[in-house]
Design an enzyme around this catalytic site. Structure first.
Site: not given
Length: 354
Positions: A52, A64, A203-204, A244, A247, A253, A257, A275
């Protein structure tokens, strides 16, 4: 976790791995605690490391900081130097936030000056308990401008030198009909997240009590993969807005997410927070991506005699029957998924390998 932890990881993999099996290890780190023994172990066992780093020191150190409130940039560079000395493969992960979103070219050039040629750019999108964006969250407009800035630097002379995950995935879909990023697919069922106590989540971004699928000390992988909660979570990805479906960029896309669509009332039909940025990016870059995809196709070896080799002047069209399962992985029939809306009758520009 320290050297002993990673030594134990490798020891267990050797003990339980089957003959002929391949084990791939990857980890994400801020690189501040990397030392020679760690790097030597990672090099020996070919760990892939993500580092990172959010840009030059004045940009990186804004957010950071270490426990003493001091910037961590110098420590990150020491970690990168250690990885380089031991030949550890690594890439850079840039969290694009409100502080660095206006400096795409500066960040890109800086990473290249460090001889880092594998980049990931991740949008920082977070909301508070009331659904309002946090101070470091970027807007869709900012995200689009940032990506276009990165692309304009990359396209000049680095397309065969610098690997950018989003760009690779876009080209991969054009050339091979495959997605390399889960956010571009039609379902959220690519992996599990396992917490330290064995609890499993889909999912994380959704390690939440109501999303728990089970525990690896009690459930088999088959049970976890087939459980109704995992299936219902996965299907939300393709429950995108009606806007969508009309589109031209849905193919790339897939509604974005779910994390970026759940900022109001957790309704999957909410348009992505980003978007407008995705639209700007694809409007700006798709003509160039198409040219690169053609170039890649024409470079591929062929079993045909040289004089009969096909040279593409435009991307071939793949005909998809409307009753076929959609290419995006949603599990829906094409006519109910990417087949709906304008300009999506039953053909798509692109190439599918067989």
């Amino acid at each position: 976790m320290g050297l002993a932890f990673f030594e134990r990881v490798v020891e267990l993999q050797k003990k339980h791995g089957r003959r002929g099996a391949l084990v791939s290890n990857g980890l994400q780190t801020n690189a501040t605690l990397i030392n020679d023994p760690l790097a030597a172990l990672w090099s020996r066992y070919k760990f892939l490391v993500g580092v990172s780093i959010d840009g030059p020191q004045e940009i990186h150190d804004q957010h950071r900081r270490n426990m003493k409130g001091q910037g961590s940039h110098a420590d990150v560079l020491r970690g990168i130097d250690t990885l380089n000395r031991h030949g550890v493969e690594f890439n850079a992960l840039v969290l694009v936030n409100a502080s660095n979103v206006h400096h795409p070219k500066e960040i890109y050039r800086y990473l290249c000056s460090l001889d880092i040629y594998h980049h990931q750019y991740i949008p920082c999108v977070e909301f508070d308990s009331t659904g309002q964006p946090c101070s470091f969250t970027i807007s869709g407009k900012q995200w689009g401008a940032f990506l276009c800035g990165i692309f304009d630097e990359w396209i000049q002379k680095d397309t065969r030198k610098v690997s950018i995950r989003l760009f690779d995935s876009t080209l991969g879909h054009m050339v091979d009909w495959q997605y390399r990023m889960c956010s571009q697919g039609g379902r959220c069922n690519r992996y599990f997240v396992v917490e330290h106590n064995g609890d499993v989540y889909p999912c994380d971004f959704f390690v939440e009590s109501q999303k728990i699928l089970g525990n690896i000390l009690k459930n088999t992988w088959e049970e976890l993969g087939c459980c109704s909660k995992y299936g219902s979570f996965s299907r939300q990805k393709a429950e995108w807005s009606n806007r969508c479906k009309d589109c031209d960029f849905l193919r790339f896309c897939a509604g974005d997410c779910l994390k970026h669509r759940f900022y109001k009332d957790r309704n999957p039909q909410t348009l992505s927070w980003l978007c407008t940025g995705w639209k700007r990016f694809y409007q700006h870059t798709l003509p160039s991506f198409e040219k690169m995809a053609l170039s890649l196709l024409n470079e591929r070896p062929t079993t045909l005699p040289p004089q009969k080799k096909t040279h593409f002047k435009k991307l071939p069209q793949i005909e998809i029957r409307r009753k076929d399962v959609c290419f995006c992985g949603s599990g829906k029939k094409f006519k109910y998924c990417h087949g709906e809306g304008k300009a999506k009758k039953a053909r798509f520009t692109g190439f599918a390998s067989h």
